[in-house]
Design a protein around this motif. Structure first.
Motif, short mmCIF file in Angstrom:
data_model
loop_
_atom_site.label_atom_id
_atom_site.label_comp_id
_atom_site.label_asym_id
_atom_site.label_seq_id
_atom_site.Cartn_x
_atom_site.Cartn_y
_atom_site.Cartn_z
N ASN A 111 5.38 3.55 -3.24
CA ASN A 111 5.01 4.60 -4.19
C ASN A 111 5.24 4.21 -5.64
N ILE A 133 -6.28 -4.19 -14.57
CA ILE A 133 -6.96 -3.66 -13.40
C ILE A 133 -8.18 -4.48 -13.01
N VAL A 168 -8.44 0.06 -8.71
CA VAL A 168 -7.32 0.98 -8.82
C VAL A 168 -7.15 1.65 -7.46
N LYS A 169 -5.95 1.54 -6.89
CA LYS A 169 -5.68 2.17 -5.59
C LYS A 169 -6.73 1.78 -4.55
N SER A 209 1.56 -0.20 -7.75
CA SER A 209 0.13 -0.06 -7.53
C SER A 209 -0.40 -1.23 -6.71
N SER A 210 -0.07 -2.45 -7.12
CA SER A 210 -0.53 -3.63 -6.40
C SER A 210 0.13 -4.86 -7.01
N ARG A 255 0.83 -1.21 0.00
CA ARG A 255 0.00 0.00 0.00
C ARG A 255 0.86 1.26 0.00
N LEU A 295 -0.29 -1.50 -15.73
CA LEU A 295 -1.50 -1.67 -14.93
C LEU A 295 -2.78 -1.66 -15.74
N TRP A 303 0.13 5.60 -15.11
CA TRP A 303 -0.15 4.46 -14.24
C TRP A 303 1.09 4.03 -13.49
N LYS A 304 0.89 3.62 -12.26
CA LYS A 304 1.96 2.92 -11.55
C LYS A 304 2.02 1.50 -12.09
N ARG A 305 3.12 0.85 -11.85
CA ARG A 305 3.28 -0.51 -12.35
C ARG A 305 2.74 -1.51 -11.33
N SER A 306 2.19 -2.60 -11.84
CA SER A 306 1.75 -3.71 -11.01
C SER A 306 2.65 -4.91 -11.25
#
Length: 307
Positions: free
Chosen positions: A57, A295, A223-224, A60-61, A54, A291, A259-262
């Motif tokens: 930074n 998602i 997402v988040k 994402s997940s 979580r 991501l 997007w952040k990376r997953s």
């Protein structure tokens, strides 16, 4: 006093280890085994795993997907993964890919010859239990939904709902499973099944119902840690619900949102059905992917939870 301090230091060290390392640590001695397998330690380790992702930074997940023509990934919750076999009498596998613990379940008898109209898997915090949801179309615009509690291992009919399920796999968010459906008037809705209250409810859509009609392939995702609506085409909009079940909290993300990376964990299963009868061995092959393409994949968290 020294022994107490030593035990506390040991807990602080072990709680930071990965599951694979903890499995090896269980073999050191009986006291370590007792500590690592205790419900208190398992819950603390699970919470730390959630928080580690979580507050990362750059990430994402962590999500889990499966590439197997004879299996369907139903969902993942607290490190457990649920898979339905499309053959072999439609058996269900619930397991922890990291601890290699596996449990076999069976779908209701009347569902062994056709795929479920809907399904979902998640954790009921009020009863400290995991539940599998499946539905079968009984007649026009009617779906009979049943629930299986892992503790009781008994199927129960929830109710017949007057919906056609447009999305088959329930998206887990805020203790509920979510699907896009059509009602008797062919109106598209987002419905949720609360795992604790065991009841269905309608989730408000952004700007009325227009966003669901806008996509021919509308999907739900996360997402988040928030529910979102998206289409598979790159140019489609993505709506995210910032505050759960609050209509005014829907927000349209910018088209060029960064997007952040997953981290995507792919379940590596045998090509035949042998994994329903034997140890599944090593399940995961890791990969990092963008991501926006994933998602709708269930979020996976590292844990010691047993099915």
């Amino acid at each position: 006093m020294a022994e107490v301090v030593h035990a506390d230091v040991l807990k602080q060290i072990l709680i930071r280890l990965h599951v694979e390392d903890l499995i090896r640590c269980k073999r050191v001695c009986k006291s370590w085994h007792s500590l690592i397998t205790s419900p208190r330690f398992i819950n603390r380790h699970l919470n730390r795993s959630y928080n580690k992702d979580r507050y990362n930074n750059e990430l994402s997940s962590r999500r889990v997907r499966i590439s197997h023509r004879h299996c369907s990934l139903v969902g993942s919750s607290n490190g457990l993964v649920c898979i339905i076999s499309c053959i072999n009498s439609r058996k269900v596998l619930v397991g922890n890919p990291l601890t290699r613990e596996v449990r076999q379940l069976r779908l209701p008898g009347w569902m062994t010859h056709s795929p479920p109209a809907c399904s979902g898997f998640g954790y009921d915090s009020s009863k400290d239990d995991y539940k599998l949801i499946v539905g079968a179309e009984k007649r026009k615009n009617r779906t009979c939904v049943q629930v299986l509690s892992l503790k009781s291992n008994v199927w129960r009919v929830i109710r017949e709902v007057k919906y056609i399920f447009c999305t088959k796999i329930g998206i887990l968010c805020n203790g509920a499973l979510h699907w896009i459906v059509r009602d008797e008037r062919m109106k598209m809705l987002i419905i949720a099944y609360d795992l604790s209250k065991e009841e269905f409810k309608e989730i408000p859509q952004p700007k009325g119902e227009g966003c669901l009609f806008r996509f021919s392939t509308s999907r739900l995702g996360i997402v988040k840690e928030c529910l979102c609506i998206f289409g598979y085409a790159c140019e489609d909009d993505v709506w995210i619900m910032k505050k759960y079940n609050v209509k005014q909290s829907w927000e349209l993300l910018p088209r060029h949102h960064e997007w952040k990376r997953s981290i995507i964990h792919y379940l590596s299963l045998p090509k035949d059905e042998s994994f329903f009868h034997h140890d599944v061995g090593s399940w995961f092959s890791g990969n990092s992917s963008r991501l926006q393409f994933f998602i709708d994949a269930p979020i996976f968290v590292e844990s010691l939870v047993s099915p």
